[in-house]
Enzyme design. Sequence first.
Site, PDB file in Angstrom:
ATOM      1  N   ASN A  85       0.875  -1.173   0.000  1.00 55.68           N
ATOM      2  CA  ASN A  85       0.000   0.000   0.000  1.00 55.68           C
ATOM      3  C   ASN A  85       0.912   1.223   0.000  1.00 55.68           C
ATOM      4  O   ASN A  85       1.475   1.587   1.036  1.00 55.68           O
ATOM      5  CB  ASN A  85      -0.890  -0.035   1.248  1.00 55.68           C
ATOM      6  N   ARG A 122      -2.563  -2.108  -3.439  1.00 53.81           N
ATOM      7  CA  ARG A 122      -3.844  -1.464  -3.132  1.00 53.81           C
ATOM      8  C   ARG A 122      -3.937  -0.161  -3.926  1.00 53.81           C
ATOM      9  O   ARG A 122      -3.062   0.701  -3.831  1.00 53.81           O
ATOM     10  CB  ARG A 122      -3.927  -1.153  -1.646  1.00 53.81           C
ATOM     11  N   HIS A 137     -13.283   2.279  -0.225  1.00 53.60           N
ATOM     12  CA  HIS A 137     -13.264   1.176   0.755  1.00 53.60           C
ATOM     13  C   HIS A 137     -13.908  -0.084   0.177  1.00 53.60           C
ATOM     14  O   HIS A 137     -14.377  -0.951   0.929  1.00 53.60           O
ATOM     15  CB  HIS A 137     -14.041   1.519   2.044  1.00 53.60           C
ATOM     16  N   ARG A 144     -12.850  15.048   7.852  1.00 53.92           N
ATOM     17  CA  ARG A 144     -13.567  15.355   6.596  1.00 53.92           C
ATOM     18  C   ARG A 144     -15.027  15.659   6.908  1.00 53.92           C
ATOM     19  O   ARG A 144     -15.631  15.008   7.764  1.00 53.92           O
ATOM     20  CB  ARG A 144     -13.531  14.150   5.645  1.00 53.92           C
ATOM     21  N   GLU A 154      -8.589  -6.068   4.457  1.00 50.02           N
ATOM     22  CA  GLU A 154      -8.407  -5.683   3.060  1.00 50.02           C
ATOM     23  C   GLU A 154      -7.172  -6.340   2.455  1.00 50.02           C
ATOM     24  O   GLU A 154      -7.161  -6.718   1.289  1.00 50.02           O
ATOM     25  CB  GLU A 154      -8.293  -4.151   2.960  1.00 50.02           C
TER      26      GLU A 154
END
Length: 395
Positions: free
Chosen positions: A7, A89, A178, A237, A379
């Site tokens: 990643n 990823r 996601h 956010r 993941e």
Amino acid sequence: MKILVVNAGSSSLKYQLFDMDTQEVLAKGNCDRIGVDGVLKHEAAGKEIKKEIPMPTHAQAVNVLIETLTSKEYGCINDMSEISAVGHRIVHGGPWLIKSVLVDDNVIADLEKCRSLAPLHTGPHLLGIYGCIEAMPGTPQVLVIDTAFHQTMPAEAYTYPIDYDVAQKHHIRRYGFHGTSHRYVSGKAIEYLGNPDAKIVTCHLGNGSSISAVKAGKCMDTSMGFTPLEGVIMGSRCGAIDPAVVPFVMEKEGIPVEEMGNWMNKKCGFLGVSGVSSDLREIEAAVKAGHERATLAYNILAYQIKKYIGSYTAAMNGLDCIVFTAGIGENNSDIRRMATENMEYFGVKLDQEKNLVRGTVEINAPDSKVKILVIPTNEELVIASDTMAIVNESK
Ligand code: ADP
């Protein structure tokens, strides 16, 4: 078969090495501060190290990683040829990369096109891929894409009601993020329920949060949009707001366009509302101490999750299961309680005690029509599994 999952960020490269025969993680860590100085954090065979090693580029970080994985002291493989493939990823595949794929020149060209849609992520992903190709030539590289799972959404869920030609020209639509996590936990829920047609709402609640409606294993809608900014309140956010707020704040606060993205991504959410922190653990502590704005931030999250569950139940014409996952979803029983209480109308009834016991999968009351599950996401395992499948197919 051993698969390395990578990643890559702008100055970091997180990794996990999987033995896919056992699905065991043989090693994991992070090459950090790439291009600055270089810090390696690495764990394998019960040993941990943290040391400074120069990593001027991502390729050099991959070299450091290979040396560490094959070292006598901290390694777990004899030779890098033991690594059958690398799975990367990828946050945003745009309209071009819509499923996991083996890297070739065309795939790289498609990913290059994603730079305009996700500049903060795509550039670093490409550095990671180029770094791995340079340091491990001949090892297959596979991309596993976070937007891919959401490709099954119907047009009415992914189309923004803006000028159609402008949307087409600039590829503006809901993509969702996601996806690898929503796919993993919805798959686990389907297995648990023994019902392949189940109607599920998956709540991935972390620093970034997104909620998806999944019917018969297919994503029907999701809360994140063109970027990971849409949806519920997040760490820093704002989530979904009236778009007119944006030019209004820019004008009133004198914020130029190039800084407004940072404002919406870094200065809002739990942090902006509470003034305390972007981390929900710190918000929780402040709530317990009676902090009013922290309590408001906390309540906004629970309320918004509930609204998504309700609207997705309507969209799917029913609900069999709610899944909570990621840092908040797996660990914060208060948010799970607040988001699911007073929903008996929907057939949702939490078991208050089971909800408090860490590690419990099924936390609904026995007479709840809807199952409520806590499923830790993984993941990296999905990335490793897809990578293995694609490499096997291509043989
Ligand atoms: P990211 O989106 O960065 O992967 P995570 O999934 O790690 O984020 O989630 C981070 C959020 O989860 C933070 O708000 C944090 O407070 C919360 N969290 C993580 N671990 C725990 C825990 N053990 N108990 C309570 N909250 C936690």
